[in-house]
Design an enzyme around this catalytic site. Structure first.
Site, mmCIF file in Angstrom:
data_model
loop_
_atom_site.group_PDB
_atom_site.id
_atom_site.type_symbol
_atom_site.label_atom_id
_atom_site.label_comp_id
_atom_site.label_asym_id
_atom_site.label_seq_id
_atom_site.Cartn_x
_atom_site.Cartn_y
_atom_site.Cartn_z
ATOM 1 N N CYS A 79 0.843 -1.208 0.000
ATOM 2 C CA CYS A 79 0.000 0.000 0.000
ATOM 3 C C CYS A 79 0.879 1.260 0.000
ATOM 4 O O CYS A 79 1.494 1.601 1.013
ATOM 5 C CB CYS A 79 -0.918 -0.028 1.220
ATOM 6 S SG CYS A 79 -1.835 1.498 1.500
ATOM 7 N N CYS A 82 -0.083 4.006 2.489
ATOM 8 C CA CYS A 82 0.302 3.621 3.852
ATOM 9 C C CYS A 82 1.734 4.081 4.149
ATOM 10 O O CYS A 82 2.054 4.472 5.280
ATOM 11 C CB CYS A 82 0.206 2.114 4.026
ATOM 12 S SG CYS A 82 -1.448 1.423 3.844
#
Length: 324
Positions: A79, A82
């Site tokens: 991700c 993230c």
């Protein structure tokens, strides 16, 4: 519980007066007991950011939330947003100096936690305060918005729950990663631990067998019952082609097996109410053995979510109306 931007009205709804008083009393009791035992002592800045998994969630998040707000950062290695958000949260955890604890949860290794929090996309950030969970925000939001949200969280934790956070000592030694606290071994602890390890490794068949081994000797074991329902669900969806399953369900609204398969995917994806609604509607459309198969699968999904969950309570009432 769906991820959304946090508003204090949501917190007030979550912590109604009676619930807040009970939670605050519980937090005060925990702190008083810790004081009688000499206190937990100061923590180092490194201890303000921890990695949490399903096995340690109760100890590291639920229990700790009685003394400090715990912010949950749901992330994954793949991700990219993230990788922007997590370093900011980690830096702010140290900057806030014990006013909150940051718990990082890798969703790839902890899919059931992702499901239980109803997460549909990451990064997603939640908080747990005195055992009560609330969504904060989703996505890589700006630092100014993060600070504003954390300020409100800390204020609510102090004013409504009496949580003043942790004492931080820059010179303290970080707590060693010693794993779960040693508890007296129960008769099935080895089998239950083997099941959890199998789940973490993606060996859902092995987890199913381990839980069944426990239940063969102890049919009332609640931990094994819940674990078996979760492992069987993950095993069922493991080899599915989601696109094909959903296409089949859309084209065959009265086909019990097509709707059952789609409901499994709904639940694993965090769409709890969609899964329940789909099967209740199928109960209404079917009869005989097909209807009974749908009903039994719905009861199994109730076990996965938890019988005390309000969504389960509501779906049980709707199922009763559909059947009778």
């Amino acid at each position: 519980m769906q991820p959304r931007n946090m508003s204090m009205s949501g917190v007030v709804d979550l912590a109604a007066v009676k619930a807040a008083q009970e939670a605050k009393a519980k937090a005060e009791q925990v702190r008083a007991e810790a004081a009688r035992q000499g206190g937990a002592g100061a923590v180092s800045p490194a201890d303000l950011v921890i990695d949490v998994d399903e096995a340690g969630f109760e100890r590291d998040v639920l229990q700790r939330s009685a003394e400090v707000p715990v912010v949950l950062d749901f992330w994954a290695e793949w991700c990219q947003p993230c990788k922007q958000l997590s370093p900011v949260l980690e830096r702010l955890a140290v900057e806030y100096n014990g006013r909150f604890l940051l718990a990082k949860i890798d969703v790839d290794a902890n899919q059931m936690l992702m499901q239980q929090f109803g997460i549909q996309g990451i990064p997603a950030v939640f908080a747990v305060v005195a055992g009560q969970a609330l969504p904060l925000f989703q996505g890589a939001v700006g630092e100014e918005q993060i600070r504003g949200t954390l300020d409100q969280l800390v204020q609510v934790a102090e004013q409504r729950f009496g949580l003043t956070g942790l004492v931080v000592d820059p010179d303290a030694e970080p707590v060693a990663e010693a794993g779960p606290a040693v508890m007296p071994a129960g008769p099935y602890d080895a089998l239950l631990e083997a099941a959890v390890r199998a789940l973490d490794a993606g060996d859902f068949g092995g987890a199913v067998q381990a839980y069944r081994n426990v239940l063969s000797d102890d049919p009332a074991n609640s931990e094994a019952k819940l674990g078996l329902a979760q492992a069987e669900l993950l095993q069922r969806v493991q080899g599915m082609d989601p696109q094909a399953v959903r296409k089949d369900a859309a084209e065959k609204p009265a086909d019990a097996q097509a709707q059952i398969a789609a409901a499994d995917l709904d639940l694993v994806g965090g769409h709890v109410e969609d899964a329940f609604g789909r099967l209740i509607e199928t109960v209404q459309r079917t009869a005989g053995d097909e209807r009974d198969a749908v009903r039994r699968r719905l009861l199994e999904l109730f076990d996965v979510v938890g019988t005390d969950d309000p969504r389960v309570v509501g779906a049980r009432r709707a199922l009763a109306r559909a059947l009778f």
